[in-house]
Design a protein around this motif. Structure first.
Motif, short mmCIF file in Angstrom:
data_model
loop_
_atom_site.label_atom_id
_atom_site.label_comp_id
_atom_site.label_asym_id
_atom_site.label_seq_id
_atom_site.Cartn_x
_atom_site.Cartn_y
_atom_site.Cartn_z
N ASP A 1 8.80 -4.75 1.67
CA ASP A 1 9.98 -3.96 2.03
C ASP A 1 9.50 -2.61 2.56
O ASP A 1 8.29 -2.37 2.68
N GLU A 2 10.43 -1.72 2.84
CA GLU A 2 10.06 -0.42 3.42
C GLU A 2 9.16 0.38 2.48
O GLU A 2 8.22 1.03 2.93
N GLU A 3 9.43 0.32 1.20
CA GLU A 3 8.59 1.04 0.23
C GLU A 3 7.17 0.49 0.21
O GLU A 3 6.19 1.25 0.12
N SER A 4 7.03 -0.83 0.30
CA SER A 4 5.70 -1.45 0.33
C SER A 4 4.93 -1.00 1.56
O SER A 4 3.72 -0.72 1.48
N ILE A 5 5.60 -0.92 2.68
CA ILE A 5 4.96 -0.48 3.92
C ILE A 5 4.52 0.97 3.79
O ILE A 5 3.42 1.34 4.20
N LYS A 6 5.35 1.82 3.20
CA LYS A 6 4.98 3.22 2.98
C LYS A 6 3.74 3.31 2.09
O LYS A 6 2.84 4.12 2.34
N GLN A 7 3.68 2.49 1.05
CA GLN A 7 2.52 2.49 0.16
C GLN A 7 1.26 2.06 0.89
O GLN A 7 0.19 2.65 0.70
N LEU A 8 1.36 1.02 1.72
CA LEU A 8 0.21 0.56 2.49
C LEU A 8 -0.27 1.64 3.46
O LEU A 8 -1.47 1.84 3.64
#
Length: 77
Positions: free
Chosen positions: A44-51
């Motif tokens: 999700d968007e949060e996962s992409i931000k973390q990556l």
């Protein structure tokens, strides 16, 4: 996709059997098609931000090019 795979279905034949390479990277084995599909579905968007943050931190930690004024392109697959 990853390591010469044009789609997730290729991973079972090309990537998953490569246990020696996986071991070199500190993994018991590479994920199979179903595991990769699951990973992609839960992103999700949060996962992409973390990556992005992880990528940035690793790049800064290992970069020898921080003093260059030129644009640096990093290909992250």
């Amino acid at each position: 996709m990853s390591v010469g795979c044009e789609s997730t279905k290729d991973t079972n034949e090309r990537l998953h059997p490569e246990k020696v390479v996986a071991n070199i990277l500190g993994m018991e084995k590479f994920p199979d098609q179903s595991q990769i599909n699951h990973f992609l579905q839960v992103m999700d968007e949060e996962s992409i931000k973390q990556l992005r943050q992880i990528h940035h931190e690793i790049f800064i930690k290992h970069s020898n090019n921080l003093s260059y004024n030129e644009e640096i392109v990093v290909d992250f697959d």
